[in-house]
Design an enzyme around this catalytic site. Structure first.
Site, short mmCIF file in Angstrom:
data_model
loop_
_atom_site.label_atom_id
_atom_site.label_comp_id
_atom_site.label_asym_id
_atom_site.label_seq_id
_atom_site.Cartn_x
_atom_site.Cartn_y
_atom_site.Cartn_z
N ASP A 1 38.94 40.27 43.52
CA ASP A 1 39.22 41.28 44.67
C ASP A 1 37.72 42.10 44.70
O ASP A 1 37.15 42.28 43.61
CB ASP A 1 40.58 42.23 44.53
CG ASP A 1 41.10 42.57 45.68
OD1 ASP A 1 40.19 42.73 46.79
OD2 ASP A 1 42.23 42.69 45.76
N ASP B 1 44.06 41.68 55.08
CA ASP B 1 45.06 41.14 54.47
C ASP B 1 46.18 40.64 55.30
O ASP B 1 46.84 41.07 56.26
CB ASP B 1 46.14 42.01 53.48
CG ASP B 1 45.06 42.38 52.27
OD1 ASP B 1 44.01 41.96 52.23
OD2 ASP B 1 45.66 43.38 51.50
C1 GLA Z 1 43.68 43.51 48.27
C2 GLA Z 1 43.58 42.00 48.74
C3 GLA Z 1 45.11 41.53 48.87
C4 GLA Z 1 45.89 41.76 47.32
C5 GLA Z 1 45.73 43.31 47.13
C6 GLA Z 1 46.25 43.61 45.72
O1 GLA Z 1 44.30 44.27 49.43
O2 GLA Z 1 43.11 41.60 49.95
O3 GLA Z 1 45.06 39.99 49.09
O4 GLA Z 1 45.40 41.03 46.35
O5 GLA Z 1 44.38 43.88 47.33
O6 GLA Z 1 46.25 44.88 45.47
#
Ligand code: GLA
Length: 424
Positions: free
Chosen positions: A170, A231
């Site tokens: 990430d 996301d």
């Molecule tokens: C980010 C990523 C997600 C997930 C969250 C976890 O938002 O894009 O896919 O992994 O972090 O905290």
């Protein structure tokens, strides 16, 4: 290739364009050379469905714990997921203890993962599956657990020692874009140095985009797949915005996908709460067209047989996993954005075509197209056999070069078709 030649603009002389195309073929499209993700990765990832639930007292069945992953591993095998191709069982954020250990290594939360990740990896491997884990390029993960900044080598080695097979990396909590870029590259190199085969799943372009245009040639050289956009949530709005972003940016991203490296539009949320049946079909069909990694985020202990059949549909998965490895694109938006036609070239001169009904009012609507307009004019020249795969499998028969094809599609739904030169 088209992307590069279009970017060269009007002034590009033919010879120069040809040279660019040759160099592009040799260098530009090179993928991370770790031999992995030759087709889009398939598996299960906890984030969308289970988020950062740390409360194992109150919610023992849905907190992020080794028990959750062991249960999913068992079901992946017993309920046909593994046989359908879903191989990687992946942990997302919130698996870590709040601090590194005395030797500066990451460690799993001792209460929620009492046996540790190495033990979990062995268990997952004993089921014939692979284990994925999560870390972050910055000094904290998005949920505030220890980040890998300035620890890339030790963290890569720890994951390799544990027997991890995939790393989702990430991009939260990093100070500047140079560190972001260097961090993603350095972790790729660190994983490689361990000698273990570890799929490298990046979010580099997503975090880069607000500041600078991502260099996809570079991203592809270091990552096996990469997130470009927000996301996914368990909602139709979320699926729609991902598809809109992808079609609006397809000239920048589609040509960079291919064996070894893929654009990642995020998890499949089929089998959860937010999508109607037609919308679940749309997600499955379009993720196949986009050559997307297929990471389900759902509860395999409680999933309807209908959602299961959709996620395990071997004909749709075959489109997603097609060995030609070319990502599809939106061919046209029609009738004032009432319908969208997407298509994807497949091996053996076959094509996949998805027709979406974007309307959120009314009943099923018809859209008729001439088959000459599909597959760059060659899919049905001189003719083709068409099979409808979704919403139901139907042999539609032979279509000559001048025929028209009529589809009838539910609001927010999709009809997915396979066009073949010869009947198999
Ligand atoms: C980010 C990523 C997600 C997930 C969250 C976890 O938002 O894009 O896919 O992994 O972090 O905290």
């Amino acid at each position: 290739m088209e992307l590069n030649s279009r970017d060269q603009g009007q002034g590009c002389k033919l010879a120069l364009c040809s040279l660019t195309l040759v160099l592009w073929g040799v260098f530009g499209a090179r993928a991370l050379d770790n031999g992995l993700a030759r087709t889009p990765t398939m598996g299960w990832l906890h984030w969308e469905r289970f988020t950062c639930n740390l409360d194992c007292e109150e919610e023992p069945d849905s907190c992020i714990s080794e028990q959750l992953f062991m249960q999913m591993a068992e079901l992946m095998v017993s309920d046909g997921w593994k046989d359908a191709g879903y191989e990687y069982l992946c942990i997302d954020d919130c698996w870590m203890a709040p601090e590194r250990d005395s030797q500066d290594r990451l460690q799993a939360d001792p209460e929620r993962f009492p046996s540790g990740i190495h033990h979990l990896a062995n268990y997952v491997h004993s089921k014939g599956l692979k284990l994925g884990i999560y870390a972050d390029v910055g000094y904290k993960t998005c949920a505030g657990f220890p980040g890998s900044f300035e620890h890339y080598d030790i963290d890569a080695q720890t994951f390799a020692d544990w027997g991890v097979d995939l790393l989702k990396f990430d991009g939260c909590f990093i100070d500047n874009i140079q560190n972001l870029e260097d961090g993603y590259k350095n972790m790729s190199l660190a994983l490689n140095k361990t000698g273990r085969s570890i799929v490298y799943s990046c979010e580099w372009p997503l975090y880069m985009m607000p500041f600078q245009k991502p260099n996809y040639t570079s991203v592809r050289q270091y990552c096996n797949h990469w997130r470009n956009f927000d996301d996914v949530y368990d909602s139709w709005k979320s699926i729609n915005t991902i598809l809109d972003w992808t079609s609006s940016n397809q000239e920048k991203i589609v040509d960079f996908a291919g064996p070894g490296g893929w654009n990642d539009p995020d998890m499949l949320v089929i089998g959860n709460f937010g999508l109607s049946w037609d919308q679940q079909i749309t997600q499955m069909a379009l993720w196949a067209i986009m050559a997307a990694p297929l990471f389900m985020s759902n509860d395999l202990r409680q999933i309807s047989s209908q959602a299961k059949a959709l996620l395990q549909d071997k004909n749709v998965i075959a489109i997603n996993q097609d060995p030609l490895g070319k990502q599809g694109y939106c061919l046209r938006k029609v009738n004032g954005h009432k319908f969208e036609v997407w298509e994807r070239p497949l091996s053996d001169l076959a094509w996949a075509v998805a027709v979406r009904n974007l309307q959120e009012i009314g009943g099923p609507s018809s859209y008729t197209m001439s088959v000459t307009s599909l597959g760059r004019g060659v899919a049905c020249n001189p003719g083709c056999f068409i099979t409808q795969l979704l919403p139901l499998k139907l042999e539609l028969g032979f279509y000559g070069w001048t025929s028209t094809l009529k589809t009838r599609i539910n609001p927010t739904g999709t009809v997915l078709l396979r066009l073949e030169q010869k009947r198999a």
